[in-house]
Write an enzyme that holds these catalytic residues in place. Sequence first.
Site, PDB file in Angstrom:
ATOM      1  N   CYS A   1      -3.418  17.852  65.709  1.00 18.80           N
ATOM      2  CA  CYS A   1      -2.547  16.947  64.949  1.00 18.80           C
ATOM      3  C   CYS A   1      -3.310  15.778  64.329  1.00 18.80           C
ATOM      4  O   CYS A   1      -2.819  15.151  63.395  1.00 18.80           O
ATOM      5  CB  CYS A   1      -1.465  16.368  65.849  1.00 18.80           C
ATOM      6  SG  CYS A   1      -0.525  17.589  66.744  1.00 18.80           S
TER       7      CYS A   1
HETATM    8  O1  KQY Z   1       2.039  16.224  66.475  1.00 12.95           O
HETATM    9  C1  KQY Z   1       1.983  15.777  65.381  1.00 12.95           C
HETATM   10  N1  KQY Z   1       1.576  16.509  64.385  1.00 12.95           N
HETATM   11  C2  KQY Z   1       2.409  14.397  65.082  1.00 12.95           C
HETATM   12  C3  KQY Z   1       3.084  13.738  66.177  1.00 12.95           C
HETATM   13  C4  KQY Z   1       3.648  12.430  65.725  1.00 12.95           C
HETATM   14  C5  KQY Z   1       4.110  11.631  66.851  1.00 12.95           C
HETATM   15  C6  KQY Z   1       4.514  10.253  66.455  1.00 12.95           C
HETATM   16  N2  KQY Z   1       4.748   9.472  67.618  1.00 12.95           N
END
Ligand code: KQY
Length: 369
Positions: free
Chosen positions: A357
């Site tokens: 992520c």
């Molecule tokens: O997992 C993701 N691609 C983004 C997670 C965002 C979390 C914001 N607190």
Amino acid sequence: MKILSTTPKADGFSMPAEFSPHYGCIMIWPERHDSWQNGAYAARKAFVRIAKAISHSEKLTMLVSAAQYETARAMLPPEVRVIECSTDDAWARDTAPTFVKNAEGEVRGIDWGFNAWGGLHDGLYFPWDNDNHVARKVCDILDKDCYNCRDFILEGGSIHSDGEGTVMTTESCLLSGGRNPHMTKAEIEEKLCQYLGAEKVIWLPKGIYNDETNEHVDNICAFTAAGEVVLAWTDNENDPQYAMSKACLDVLQNETDAKGRKLRVRLLYIPEKPVCMTEEECEGLDLMDGEPTRDAGERLAASYVNFYIANKAVLVPQFGDVRDKDALDVLGECFPDREIVPIPARDIIIGGGNIHCITQQVPESMIDN
Ligand code: KQY
């Protein structure tokens, strides 16, 4: 940099698989005090560890605020490119461009609309306008032309491509009310095919339990080669994850990819012991709009599938669980020519995502723009 109003497919471009050669990788320096505990100090150390491991085999670009520029420059090795850029948080997978490539080796970016995982419907923070500008700025930095797809809400973590015409996504995310509720499933599928240059979309019903992105695919399932995937799994039928993973397995076992191949599915067991927020960790987080962002005991969406495939390494999240080593072994079998690098991931998962992520690969280009 040109802003393009055509589509990648019409121009002969498609999204390469993550396991194909990269020029580099984009990351964003963590700073938000309601995402990262204790002033993001521990998260920064984890990000530095990841940036170093990636930069051994590809060019790492770190985006950072003006306030944190000097700290980031001092903590990162000289081979990492550090660029000042305004962002709202540190999720490069979702805010940096998705890149596509043509047969001549030219690379272009896609600028999707970004609304913090659901906008005013069920988004995770407000405002998000700095994040929504990141994709275009990255295309400018890298001198890549950029497709304008801002009228379609999509995060990079919600798609995976095998580079051979197949794209995977989850229904729970892409059909959610906070993304593109005015579009039908067929219209969304067509949009993915047009922009990712794909022929086929595999829709997995679900993602990881308690994943606040509406269950991005990059936490539940990933391509490890054309025709091969890993799926997050548990044998514990009492765990809410069981039914979610089982529903995905049923789809994968009955699907073929764009080339008509049956998929080989390897199972990546989730941590045996659920990864949950401690009271102390909650204490270290700022409130958001006067409310806590996390509660003590809250289960985090911990999954080993959220790994990053660099040119010569695979960076794998580790949670201090008995399943940590199994994940390294399974991924070692999938990627025999890459170093398998374990990364302690607790300080990242607290933010709500993991290694995949916070990274976005830039494919190798054969053409200087
Ligand atoms: O997992 C993701 N691609 C983004 C997670 C965002 C979390 C914001 N607190």
